[in-house]
Design a protein around this motif. Structure first.
Motif, PDB file in Angstrom:
ATOM      1  N   TRP A   1      48.742  26.816  13.364  1.00 42.19           N
ATOM      2  CA  TRP A   1      49.158  27.712  14.439  1.00 42.19           C
ATOM      3  C   TRP A   1      48.280  28.957  14.431  1.00 42.19           C
ATOM      4  O   TRP A   1      48.172  29.644  13.423  1.00 42.19           O
ATOM      5  CB  TRP A   1      50.615  28.103  14.275  1.00 42.19           C
ATOM      6  N   LEU A   2      47.657  29.212  15.557  1.00 49.24           N
ATOM      7  CA  LEU A   2      46.778  30.369  15.671  1.00 49.24           C
ATOM      8  C   LEU A   2      47.596  31.566  16.140  1.00 49.24           C
ATOM      9  O   LEU A   2      48.293  31.487  17.147  1.00 49.24           O
ATOM     10  CB  LEU A   2      45.648  30.076  16.658  1.00 49.24           C
ATOM     11  N   LEU A   3      47.508  32.650  15.392  1.00 49.19           N
ATOM     12  CA  LEU A   3      48.303  33.838  15.676  1.00 49.19           C
ATOM     13  C   LEU A   3      47.400  34.980  16.122  1.00 49.19           C
ATOM     14  O   LEU A   3      46.379  35.258  15.486  1.00 49.19           O
ATOM     15  CB  LEU A   3      49.098  34.259  14.437  1.00 49.19           C
TER      16      LEU A   3
ATOM     17  N   PHE B   1      43.533  35.241  16.029  1.00 51.22           N
ATOM     18  CA  PHE B   1      43.584  33.823  16.396  1.00 51.22           C
ATOM     19  C   PHE B   1      43.123  32.906  15.276  1.00 51.22           C
ATOM     20  O   PHE B   1      42.460  31.902  15.501  1.00 51.22           O
ATOM     21  CB  PHE B   1      42.830  33.584  17.710  1.00 51.22           C
ATOM     22  N   LEU B   2      43.508  33.267  14.066  1.00 53.93           N
ATOM     23  CA  LEU B   2      43.362  32.408  12.896  1.00 53.93           C
ATOM     24  C   LEU B   2      44.745  31.908  12.517  1.00 53.93           C
ATOM     25  O   LEU B   2      45.756  32.536  12.835  1.00 53.93           O
ATOM     26  CB  LEU B   2      42.772  33.178  11.713  1.00 53.93           C
ATOM     27  N   SER B   3      44.798  30.807  11.788  1.00 55.65           N
ATOM     28  CA  SER B   3      46.081  30.350  11.245  1.00 55.65           C
ATOM     29  C   SER B   3      46.458  31.272  10.084  1.00 55.65           C
ATOM     30  O   SER B   3      45.595  31.960   9.519  1.00 55.65           O
ATOM     31  CB  SER B   3      45.973  28.909  10.758  1.00 55.65           C
ATOM     32  N   PRO B   4      47.728  31.294   9.683  1.00 54.64           N
ATOM     33  CA  PRO B   4      48.102  32.115   8.526  1.00 54.64           C
ATOM     34  C   PRO B   4      47.296  31.771   7.269  1.00 54.64           C
ATOM     35  O   PRO B   4      46.880  32.663   6.533  1.00 54.64           O
ATOM     36  CB  PRO B   4      49.591  31.816   8.344  1.00 54.64           C
TER      37      PRO B   4
ATOM     38  N   ARG C   1      44.814  34.358   5.260  1.00 54.69           N
ATOM     39  CA  ARG C   1      44.957  34.651   3.824  1.00 54.69           C
ATOM     40  C   ARG C   1      43.652  34.414   3.084  1.00 54.69           C
ATOM     41  O   ARG C   1      43.250  35.207   2.233  1.00 54.69           O
ATOM     42  CB  ARG C   1      46.079  33.811   3.215  1.00 54.69           C
ATOM     43  N   ARG C   2      42.971  33.294   3.410  1.00 54.35           N
ATOM     44  CA  ARG C   2      41.686  33.004   2.746  1.00 54.35           C
ATOM     45  C   ARG C   2      40.661  34.094   3.031  1.00 54.35           C
ATOM     46  O   ARG C   2      39.957  34.552   2.128  1.00 54.35           O
ATOM     47  CB  ARG C   2      41.162  31.638   3.178  1.00 54.35           C
ATOM     48  N   GLU C   3      40.576  34.506   4.295  1.00 57.20           N
ATOM     49  CA  GLU C   3      39.616  35.562   4.645  1.00 57.20           C
ATOM     50  C   GLU C   3      39.951  36.880   3.955  1.00 57.20           C
ATOM     51  O   GLU C   3      39.062  37.594   3.506  1.00 57.20           O
ATOM     52  CB  GLU C   3      39.556  35.741   6.159  1.00 57.20           C
ATOM     53  N   LEU C   4      41.232  37.204   3.865  1.00 57.87           N
ATOM     54  CA  LEU C   4      41.639  38.428   3.176  1.00 57.87           C
ATOM     55  C   LEU C   4      41.256  38.376   1.702  1.00 57.87           C
ATOM     56  O   LEU C   4      40.740  39.359   1.160  1.00 57.87           O
ATOM     57  CB  LEU C   4      43.143  38.652   3.337  1.00 57.87           C
TER      58      LEU C   4
END
Length: 87
Positions: free
Chosen positions: A64-66, A71-74, A78-81
């Motif tokens: 789900w893109l938020l 517009f990334l999935s949760p 989290r991975r990018e953070l």
């Protein structure tokens, strides 16, 4: 938020936010669970509900893109953070 299964029990992991932003995001998350799962199915046992929540959580976290995550999935957010924090 993320639903995880560990030690035979489902556990809701809450990420730290403050004040009104947290309240509105939690309210929206709960509304989504109701609209996508709880209002459309009936569960005979608590175990059946637990398994349905775990099945629901995977596509939510992975696909789900938020908008609030650009517009990334949760999971992607989290991975990018984590990558930004490690750098």
């Amino acid at each position: 938020m993320q639903l995880r299964e560990g030690g035979g029990a489902a556990q809701l992991v809450q990420f730290t936010m403050r004040g009104t932003a947290r309240q509105s995001r939690v309210a929206r998350f709960i509304r989504t669970i109701k609209e996508q799962l709880l209002w459309v199915r009936t569960f005979a046992t608590v175990e059946e509900l637990r398994l349905a929540l775990l099945e629901w959580a995977y596509p939510y976290n992975e696909h789900w893109l938020l908008e609030r995550h650009d517009f990334l999935s949760p999971s992607q957010a989290r991975r990018e953070l984590r990558l930004k924090q490690a750098a």
